[in-house]
Design a protein around this motif. Structure first.
Motif, PDB file in Angstrom:
ATOM      1  N   LEU A 139     -34.578 -35.477  18.892  1.00  0.00           N
ATOM      2  CA  LEU A 139     -35.445 -34.469  19.504  1.00  0.00           C
ATOM      3  C   LEU A 139     -36.591 -35.121  20.266  1.00  0.00           C
ATOM      4  CD1 LEU A 139     -35.733 -31.576  16.886  1.00  0.00           C
ATOM      5  CD2 LEU A 139     -34.210 -31.777  18.838  1.00  0.00           C
ATOM      6  N   HIS A 140     -37.172 -36.169  19.685  1.00  0.00           N
ATOM      7  CA  HIS A 140     -38.295 -36.843  20.345  1.00  0.00           C
ATOM      8  C   HIS A 140     -37.877 -37.429  21.692  1.00  0.00           C
ATOM      9  CE1 HIS A 140     -40.533 -37.472  16.258  1.00  0.00           C
ATOM     10  NE2 HIS A 140     -40.587 -36.234  16.699  1.00  0.00           N
ATOM     11  N   ASP A 141     -36.673 -37.990  21.764  1.00  0.00           N
ATOM     12  CA  ASP A 141     -36.188 -38.550  23.031  1.00  0.00           C
ATOM     13  C   ASP A 141     -36.044 -37.460  24.093  1.00  0.00           C
ATOM     14  OD1 ASP A 141     -36.090 -41.061  21.927  1.00  0.00           O
ATOM     15  OD2 ASP A 141     -33.923 -41.051  21.568  1.00  0.00           O
ATOM     16  N   LEU A 142     -35.531 -36.310  23.680  1.00  0.00           N
ATOM     17  CA  LEU A 142     -35.386 -35.195  24.620  1.00  0.00           C
ATOM     18  C   LEU A 142     -36.755 -34.699  25.073  1.00  0.00           C
ATOM     19  CD1 LEU A 142     -32.508 -33.257  22.820  1.00  0.00           C
ATOM     20  CD2 LEU A 142     -32.347 -34.448  25.007  1.00  0.00           C
ATOM     21  N   GLU A 143     -37.693 -34.624  24.140  1.00  0.00           N
ATOM     22  CA  GLU A 143     -39.054 -34.189  24.495  1.00  0.00           C
ATOM     23  C   GLU A 143     -39.704 -35.153  25.479  1.00  0.00           C
ATOM     24  OE1 GLU A 143     -40.773 -31.710  20.699  1.00  0.00           O
ATOM     25  OE2 GLU A 143     -40.765 -33.900  20.549  1.00  0.00           O
ATOM     26  N   ASP A 144     -39.531 -36.449  25.246  1.00  0.00           N
ATOM     27  CA  ASP A 144     -40.125 -37.457  26.134  1.00  0.00           C
ATOM     28  C   ASP A 144     -39.601 -37.328  27.560  1.00  0.00           C
ATOM     29  OD1 ASP A 144     -41.565 -38.456  24.018  1.00  0.00           O
ATOM     30  OD2 ASP A 144     -40.193 -40.115  23.603  1.00  0.00           O
ATOM     31  N   LYS A 145     -38.401 -36.778  27.689  1.00  0.00           N
ATOM     32  CA  LYS A 145     -37.802 -36.567  29.011  1.00  0.00           C
ATOM     33  C   LYS A 145     -38.137 -35.182  29.576  1.00  0.00           C
ATOM     34  CE  LYS A 145     -33.878 -39.549  27.837  1.00  0.00           C
ATOM     35  NZ  LYS A 145     -32.422 -39.580  27.514  1.00  0.00           N
ATOM     36  N   GLY A 146     -38.923 -34.414  28.825  1.00  0.00           N
ATOM     37  CA  GLY A 146     -39.308 -33.076  29.280  1.00  0.00           C
ATOM     38  C   GLY A 146     -38.186 -32.061  29.190  1.00  0.00           C
ATOM     39  N   ILE A 147     -37.231 -32.302  28.280  1.00  0.00           N
ATOM     40  CA  ILE A 147     -36.067 -31.428  28.158  1.00  0.00           C
ATOM     41  C   ILE A 147     -36.273 -30.382  27.066  1.00  0.00           C
ATOM     42  CG2 ILE A 147     -33.610 -31.372  27.521  1.00  0.00           C
ATOM     43  CD1 ILE A 147     -33.351 -34.163  28.756  1.00  0.00           C
TER      44      ILE A 147
END
Length: 298
Positions: free
Chosen positions: A103-111
């Motif tokens: 989830l954190h990786d997706l958030e960092d990409k603004g997804i």
């Protein structure tokens, strides 16, 4: 009348929510004995479902699953009440995640993400995830008829930074959130049976043709929310573990109903792994004899 019921029931719920877990599970054992052996709550539905889904298992094997399910259901019901009084520290200890970095990786990409999960293990404590993410957390739910209990449920879940939105208002609110560029994670339970007259899609679930909810998929496609399956395991009494799996990276290019199929396939895996934690009291397969000709196998 709604207020009277609320005034009578709320003090009992509040008292139970303040009890230690040892007492909670002692009560759960008593509720199980009453519900299973005396009242026989939906026992016919549960047995029919298990026989339908697991015809290869013996009566003894299905009976063992049945009893374990009722024990788990009673535990979960008491745990839901306990949520009223549980601390943020305690719930995070009891609901852990193996790969929050997904989830954190997706958030960092603004997804933005759509968290899809079934009625399996514990879905109430999934709300604690909002304590570990940056996204605005929304939960789609069926509004409770008693407006006082409805507000109570909203208040309980808001302490974990989740905003509940009813199914009727979900599309409008989520569209607005998406247009405002708000980083969003939406939770939805999508394994229940839709009204047969409104079903857009039928597919196999546990080897049986049934109508499927496609609302979660449609929200993903319309708003470009990445669908993520949350697999929840019950480690032991009162302790659960979640694992995320991204179903598709770009929902806008996925063929219609493939997201729904992928979600149901992951749900099947969870059920086959430990069937006693699925919510067998639901009449999930009640429309199996009403399959439209267009969806029947040739």
């Amino acid at each position: 009348m709604q207020l009277v019921v609320y005034i009578l029931v709320y003090p009992l719920l509040w008292l139970i929510s303040r009890l230690p877990f040892k007492v909670i599970y002692f009560i759960s054992d008593g509720v199980y004995a009453l519900l299973y052996y005396v009242i026989g709550y939906r026992k016919k539905v549960v047995r029919n479902n298990l026989e339908l889904v697991f015809p290869e298992k013996s009566i003894k094997e299905r009976l063992a699953i049945e009893k374990k399910f009722y024990k788990h259901m009673c535990d979960m019901f008491l745990e839901m009440i306990k949520t009223m009084g549980i601390s943020k520290k305690e719930i995070q200890k009891r609901f852990t995640v193996t790969n929050i970095e997904v989830l954190h990786d997706l958030e960092d990409k603004g997804i933005n993400t759509m968290l899809m999960l079934p009625h399996y293990a514990s879905w109430e404590w999934v709300l604690s995830l909002n304590l570990q993410i940056k996204s605005k957390g929304y939960g789609i739910y069926q509004k409770i008829q008693n407006k006082y209990f409805d507000k109570m449920v909203r208040d309980i879940r808001s302490k974990f930074n989740t905003q509940l939105i009813s199914t009727k208002e979900s599309r409008k609110i989520l569209k607005a959130a998406n247009e405002s560029k708000e980083l969003t994670m939406v939770g939805i339970i999508s394994d229940q049976s839709p009204m047969v007259g409104r079903a857009k899609y039928w597919t196999e679930f546990m080897g049986i043709m049934v109508p499927a909810h496609v609302g979660g998929e449609e929200i993903c496609k319309h708003n470009n929310f990445v669908p993520v399956y949350l697999k929840v395991k019950k480690l032991k009494r009162g302790y659960y573990q979640g694992t995320f799996k991204v179903l598709f990276d770009d929902p806008t290019v996925v063929p219609d109903y493939k997201i729904t199929d992928a979600f149901l396939q992951e749900t099947e895996k969870s059920i086959l792994e430990a069937p006693e934690y699925y919510f067998w009291t639901h009449k999930r397969w009640k429309h199996r004899n009403k399959v439209p000709d267009i969806f029947k196998k040739k």
